[in-house]
Design a protein around this motif. Structure first.
Motif, PDB file in Angstrom:
ATOM      1  N   THR A   3     -16.406 -48.259 -26.324  1.00  0.00           N
ATOM      2  CA  THR A   3     -16.435 -48.949 -27.620  1.00  0.00           C
ATOM      3  C   THR A   3     -17.778 -48.783 -28.324  1.00  0.00           C
ATOM      4  O   THR A   3     -17.846 -48.982 -29.535  1.00  0.00           O
ATOM      5  N   GLU A  45     -14.176 -52.275 -34.063  1.00  0.00           N
ATOM      6  CA  GLU A  45     -12.987 -52.873 -33.462  1.00  0.00           C
ATOM      7  C   GLU A  45     -11.736 -52.003 -33.619  1.00  0.00           C
ATOM      8  O   GLU A  45     -10.720 -52.274 -32.988  1.00  0.00           O
ATOM      9  N   ASN A  47      -9.944 -48.196 -33.491  1.00  0.00           N
ATOM     10  CA  ASN A  47      -9.996 -46.807 -33.062  1.00  0.00           C
ATOM     11  C   ASN A  47      -9.218 -46.009 -34.104  1.00  0.00           C
ATOM     12  O   ASN A  47      -8.035 -45.737 -33.948  1.00  0.00           O
TER      13      ASN A  47
END
Length: 76
Positions: A3, A45, A47
């Motif tokens: 992330t 947050e 993708n």
């Protein structure tokens, strides 16, 4: 996926947007994307797909390489 990569990309998008002087709403409108989605991208947050990334780049008048250069920094 790490992330941290998404956060780095989101920060670059946010920085470029702010350098232009646009709000998230303005970028979203120009890219044809919902404002809340842009917020999620900028926070790392979301993708996002390559096509959405292309829409954002087109709106920001930059290429994908500009936003993704050296992401990721580590290679497998």
């Amino acid at each position: 996926m790490n992330t941290e990569h998404l956060k780095a990309l989101g920060q670059r998008i946010r920085d470029l947007r702010k350098n232009i002087g646009w709000t998230q709403e303005e970028l979203a409108e120009r890219a044809g994307i919902d404002r809340s989605y842009i917020g999620g991208v900028e926070r790392g947050e979301r993708n996002l797909t390559f096509l959405v990334l292309c829409q954002i780049c087109q709106a920001l008048n930059c290429d994908v390489a500009t936003l993704t250069q050296n992401i990721p920094k580590e290679y497998i």
